[in-house]
Scaffold this motif. Sequence first.
Motif, PDB file in Angstrom:
ATOM      1  N   ALA A 136       0.833  -1.204   0.000  1.00 23.67           N
ATOM      2  CA  ALA A 136       0.000   0.000   0.000  1.00 23.67           C
ATOM      3  C   ALA A 136       0.864   1.249   0.000  1.00 23.67           C
ATOM      4  CB  ALA A 136      -0.930   0.003   1.211  1.00 23.67           C
ATOM      5  N   GLY A 137       1.916   1.237   0.793  1.00 21.91           N
ATOM      6  CA  GLY A 137       2.817   2.385   0.817  1.00 21.91           C
ATOM      7  C   GLY A 137       3.462   2.636  -0.532  1.00 21.91           C
ATOM      8  N   LYS A 138       3.843   1.575  -1.215  1.00 22.37           N
ATOM      9  CA  LYS A 138       4.444   1.717  -2.539  1.00 22.37           C
ATOM     10  C   LYS A 138       3.470   2.329  -3.539  1.00 22.37           C
ATOM     11  CE  LYS A 138       8.534  -0.126  -1.869  1.00 22.37           C
ATOM     12  NZ  LYS A 138       9.795   0.669  -2.038  1.00 22.37           N
ATOM     13  N   LEU A 139       2.178   2.049  -3.369  1.00 26.26           N
ATOM     14  CA  LEU A 139       1.156   2.516  -4.311  1.00 26.26           C
ATOM     15  C   LEU A 139       0.519   3.841  -3.890  1.00 26.26           C
ATOM     16  CD1 LEU A 139      -0.596  -0.915  -4.962  1.00 26.26           C
ATOM     17  CD2 LEU A 139       0.838   0.354  -6.580  1.00 26.26           C
ATOM     18  N   GLY A 140       0.945   4.390  -2.761  1.00 26.82           N
ATOM     19  CA  GLY A 140       0.381   5.654  -2.297  1.00 26.82           C
ATOM     20  C   GLY A 140      -1.002   5.512  -1.682  1.00 26.82           C
ATOM     21  N   LEU A 141      -1.333   4.320  -1.203  1.00 27.75           N
ATOM     22  CA  LEU A 141      -2.631   4.073  -0.575  1.00 27.75           C
ATOM     23  C   LEU A 141      -2.530   4.214   0.936  1.00 27.75           C
ATOM     24  CD1 LEU A 141      -3.564   0.864  -2.587  1.00 27.75           C
ATOM     25  CD2 LEU A 141      -4.515   3.147  -2.952  1.00 27.75           C
ATOM     26  N   LYS A 142      -3.635   4.609   1.563  1.00 27.20           N
ATOM     27  CA  LYS A 142      -3.720   4.688   3.014  1.00 27.20           C
ATOM     28  C   LYS A 142      -4.661   3.595   3.522  1.00 27.20           C
ATOM     29  CE  LYS A 142      -1.074   8.316   3.100  1.00 27.20           C
ATOM     30  NZ  LYS A 142       0.338   8.180   3.569  1.00 27.20           N
ATOM     31  N   LEU A 143      -4.397   3.102   4.726  1.00 28.30           N
ATOM     32  CA  LEU A 143      -5.134   1.974   5.273  1.00 28.30           C
ATOM     33  C   LEU A 143      -5.841   2.333   6.572  1.00 28.30           C
ATOM     34  CD1 LEU A 143      -2.390  -0.773   4.795  1.00 28.30           C
ATOM     35  CD2 LEU A 143      -4.335  -0.311   3.286  1.00 28.30           C
ATOM     36  N   ALA A 206       1.692   4.596   5.820  1.00 28.07           N
ATOM     37  CA  ALA A 206       0.637   4.000   4.990  1.00 28.07           C
ATOM     38  C   ALA A 206      -0.624   3.738   5.800  1.00 28.07           C
ATOM     39  CB  ALA A 206       1.121   2.697   4.358  1.00 28.07           C
ATOM     40  N   ILE A 207      -0.492   3.646   7.111  1.00 26.27           N
ATOM     41  CA  ILE A 207      -1.661   3.470   7.972  1.00 26.27           C
ATOM     42  C   ILE A 207      -2.249   4.831   8.289  1.00 26.27           C
ATOM     43  CG2 ILE A 207      -2.458   2.704  10.246  1.00 26.27           C
ATOM     44  CD1 ILE A 207      -0.335   0.480  10.093  1.00 26.27           C
ATOM     45  N   MET A 208      -3.525   4.973   8.064  1.00 26.00           N
ATOM     46  CA  MET A 208      -4.242   6.226   8.332  1.00 26.00           C
ATOM     47  C   MET A 208      -4.905   6.201   9.702  1.00 26.00           C
ATOM     48  SD  MET A 208      -7.421   7.822   6.137  1.00 26.00           S
ATOM     49  CE  MET A 208      -8.744   8.741   6.951  1.00 26.00           C
ATOM     50  N   THR A 209      -5.566   5.070  10.029  1.00 23.80           N
ATOM     51  CA  THR A 209      -6.461   5.029  11.187  1.00 23.80           C
ATOM     52  C   THR A 209      -6.395   3.680  11.889  1.00 23.80           C
ATOM     53  OG1 THR A 209      -8.015   6.464   9.997  1.00 23.80           O
ATOM     54  CG2 THR A 209      -8.871   5.318  11.922  1.00 23.80           C
ATOM     55  N   TRP A 210      -6.458   3.732  13.225  1.00 22.51           N
ATOM     56  CA  TRP A 210      -6.770   2.553  14.024  1.00 22.51           C
ATOM     57  C   TRP A 210      -8.244   2.629  14.387  1.00 22.51           C
ATOM     58  CZ3 TRP A 210      -2.937  -0.476  13.336  1.00 22.51           C
ATOM     59  CH2 TRP A 210      -1.611  -0.063  13.438  1.00 22.51           C
ATOM     60  N   GLU A 211      -8.973   1.559  14.135  1.00 27.73           N
ATOM     61  CA  GLU A 211     -10.399   1.510  14.466  1.00 27.73           C
ATOM     62  C   GLU A 211     -10.655   0.553  15.615  1.00 27.73           C
ATOM     63  OE1 GLU A 211     -13.316   2.804  10.845  1.00 27.73           O
ATOM     64  OE2 GLU A 211     -13.168   0.676  11.295  1.00 27.73           O
ATOM     65  N   LEU A 212     -11.486   1.000  16.557  1.00 31.52           N
ATOM     66  CA  LEU A 212     -11.746   0.219  17.765  1.00 31.52           C
ATOM     67  C   LEU A 212     -12.457  -1.089  17.467  1.00 31.52           C
ATOM     68  CD1 LEU A 212     -12.915   2.985  20.260  1.00 31.52           C
ATOM     69  CD2 LEU A 212     -10.590   2.269  19.663  1.00 31.52           C
ATOM     70  N   GLY A 213     -13.260  -1.141  16.427  1.00 35.01           N
ATOM     71  CA  GLY A 213     -13.960  -2.369  16.101  1.00 35.01           C
ATOM     72  C   GLY A 213     -14.790  -2.205  14.846  1.00 35.01           C
ATOM     73  N   LEU A 241      -0.374   5.253  23.168  1.00 33.91           N
ATOM     74  CA  LEU A 241       0.593   4.390  22.503  1.00 33.91           C
ATOM     75  C   LEU A 241       1.113   4.999  21.207  1.00 33.91           C
ATOM     76  CD1 LEU A 241      -1.229   0.931  22.756  1.00 33.91           C
ATOM     77  CD2 LEU A 241       0.754   1.662  24.105  1.00 33.91           C
ATOM     78  N   ASP A 242       0.245   5.744  20.530  1.00 35.00           N
ATOM     79  CA  ASP A 242       0.535   6.177  19.161  1.00 35.00           C
ATOM     80  C   ASP A 242      -0.176   7.505  18.908  1.00 35.00           C
ATOM     81  OD1 ASP A 242       0.782   6.584  16.449  1.00 35.00           O
ATOM     82  OD2 ASP A 242      -0.217   4.728  15.850  1.00 35.00           O
ATOM     83  N   SER A 243       0.560   8.589  18.952  1.00 40.55           N
ATOM     84  CA  SER A 243      -0.039   9.910  18.766  1.00 40.55           C
ATOM     85  C   SER A 243      -0.090  10.341  17.305  1.00 40.55           C
ATOM     86  CB  SER A 243       0.754  10.954  19.565  1.00 40.55           C
ATOM     87  OG  SER A 243       2.102  11.016  19.103  1.00 40.55           O
ATOM     88  N   ARG A 244       0.509   9.564  16.418  1.00 43.18           N
ATOM     89  CA  ARG A 244       0.568   9.969  15.014  1.00 43.18           C
ATOM     90  C   ARG A 244      -0.681   9.597  14.223  1.00 43.18           C
ATOM     91  NH1 ARG A 244       6.660   8.646  12.711  1.00 43.18           N
ATOM     92  NH2 ARG A 244       7.736  10.350  13.793  1.00 43.18           N
ATOM     93  N   HIS A 245      -1.261   8.450  14.533  1.00 42.05           N
ATOM     94  CA  HIS A 245      -2.364   7.957  13.715  1.00 42.05           C
ATOM     95  C   HIS A 245      -3.719   8.412  14.244  1.00 42.05           C
ATOM     96  CE1 HIS A 245       0.740   4.948  12.358  1.00 42.05           C
ATOM     97  NE2 HIS A 245       0.187   5.305  11.215  1.00 42.05           N
ATOM     98  N   LEU A 246      -4.679   8.493  13.330  1.00 42.05           N
ATOM     99  CA  LEU A 246      -6.049   8.810  13.690  1.00 42.05           C
ATOM    100  C   LEU A 246      -6.695   7.612  14.384  1.00 42.05           C
ATOM    101  CD1 LEU A 246      -7.165  10.493  10.337  1.00 42.05           C
ATOM    102  CD2 LEU A 246      -6.280  11.627  12.389  1.00 42.05           C
ATOM    103  N   VAL A 247      -7.742   7.885  15.134  1.00 45.02           N
ATOM    104  CA  VAL A 247      -8.513   6.840  15.791  1.00 45.02           C
ATOM    105  C   VAL A 247      -9.990   7.068  15.496  1.00 45.02           C
ATOM    106  CG1 VAL A 247      -9.186   5.784  17.997  1.00 45.02           C
ATOM    107  CG2 VAL A 247      -6.819   6.539  17.639  1.00 45.02           C
ATOM    108  N   ALA A 248     -10.707   6.003  15.136  1.00 47.72           N
ATOM    109  CA  ALA A 248     -12.150   6.061  14.895  1.00 47.72           C
ATOM    110  C   ALA A 248     -12.810   4.872  15.587  1.00 47.72           C
ATOM    111  CB  ALA A 248     -12.456   6.047  13.395  1.00 47.72           C
ATOM    112  N   VAL A 249     -14.113   4.962  15.777  1.00 44.30           N
ATOM    113  CA  VAL A 249     -14.836   3.878  16.438  1.00 44.30           C
ATOM    114  C   VAL A 249     -15.079   2.720  15.478  1.00 44.30           C
ATOM    115  CG1 VAL A 249     -16.946   3.221  17.662  1.00 44.30           C
ATOM    116  CG2 VAL A 249     -15.923   5.477  18.068  1.00 44.30           C
ATOM    117  N   GLY A 250     -15.507   3.015  14.229  1.00 42.04           N
ATOM    118  CA  GLY A 250     -15.827   1.967  13.265  1.00 42.04           C
ATOM    119  C   GLY A 250     -17.272   1.527  13.320  1.00 42.04           C
ATOM    120  N   ASP A 251     -18.126   2.340  13.950  1.00 42.01           N
ATOM    121  CA  ASP A 251     -19.530   1.964  14.125  1.00 42.01           C
ATOM    122  C   ASP A 251     -20.366   2.320  12.902  1.00 42.01           C
ATOM    123  OD1 ASP A 251     -21.204   4.743  15.144  1.00 42.01           O
ATOM    124  OD2 ASP A 251     -19.026   4.769  15.143  1.00 42.01           O
TER     125      ASP A 251
END
Length: 402
Positions: A136-143, A206-213, A241-251
Amino acid sequence: MKDHNYQAARRSFLRTAAAVGIGTAGVALGSPLTASPVLAAEHEEETHGFVGRKKTNFTLDHKTFFFAGTNNYYLHYDSHFMIDDVLTSAAALGLKVIRLWGFIDGKDANGFVMQPTPGVYPEEGYERFDYTVWKAGKLGLKLVVTLTNNWDAFGGMDQYTAWFGSTKHDDFYTNQHIKAAYKNYIQHFVQRKNRYTGRLMKHEPAIMTWELGNEPRCESDPSGNTLLHWADELSRFIKKLDSRHLVAVGDEGFYNEPGNPDWARAGISGVDWKRLIALPAIDYGTFHLYPNDWGKDATWAVQWIKDHIHDAHAAGKPAVLEEFGWRDLATRDAIYRSWTDTVYQEGGNGDQFWILTGLQDDGTLYPNYDGYRVTRSDSTASVLSAHAAQMNAKSGKHGKDE
């Protein structure tokens, strides 16, 4: 293991609710949680290549970032060939963001397992995920990486409750042993090193967001308080743990308006979307859209999109329609055009259709298990690609909150 029955399992409750017109009596809502000044601070100092947030806009390298994207649930366990086919197709269509699963609990999938038992994290189980992040990083995609599942596909919350001897799904949100196990998994996940990039996951641009579920619900507490407090605790934990990435609920974006005749707004799933998006460590609001499974029509869906974008922006957060689907192929292109035009015209920050698939190792198309499949050669893909071009052209311009 293919996730054959995923959609049927994940929406069985919704079909029942729609059929019988479930509503609820009035339930008193808890008071809003107090915002932490530290966690409420927005991502003013971006790191190059990381998606950030400034008020109601996503940002990327100090410019606004709007996107069209998709979902795929087999990128963390299928072959490199199948991963490459999905990711290169996404890039070719102009899609910028892909949501995927970051968990395989208990039983393996195609020989890969990320947590066979609590606290056991075999490195070989993460190889496909590492590869996906690298590619994904090679292709310019975010996850967007979802860390557990409300449904039983790939283990998820029900696996955690089984591990600790509980028969109640909603104990996942309150049982201290279960919460500790989930926190341990998250900590391991975000701090482990990618074998292909040499970076810790918390340092992966390449990682945009951590989602809780994926689609968390807590039907035993229709007030929404249990899910709210869990989301507050877990989102703060991840930010430490990680101040760089976004966090969302995923609901799914269900409202909590007791007595509303529309079950999706009546609070029956224990989700209170407006309070969830107001949490200080939650960066943006997510909402899903499946009228075929919800007993709704395509016109109802347009208002659903408008309301969520308006309400998220009123709360000072971006809004993403992160899953949507319509099964009827005869009308799907026109309906997707209507929905994505609504996102674009209303100032929505992103949308991600369910589900982009591609070729299997034998050269045949991945099966259309749930009826929502989109492949690169479909006419629907052309509609979504045209929308992606619109969203990409909007990126980089100064937004209303800049």
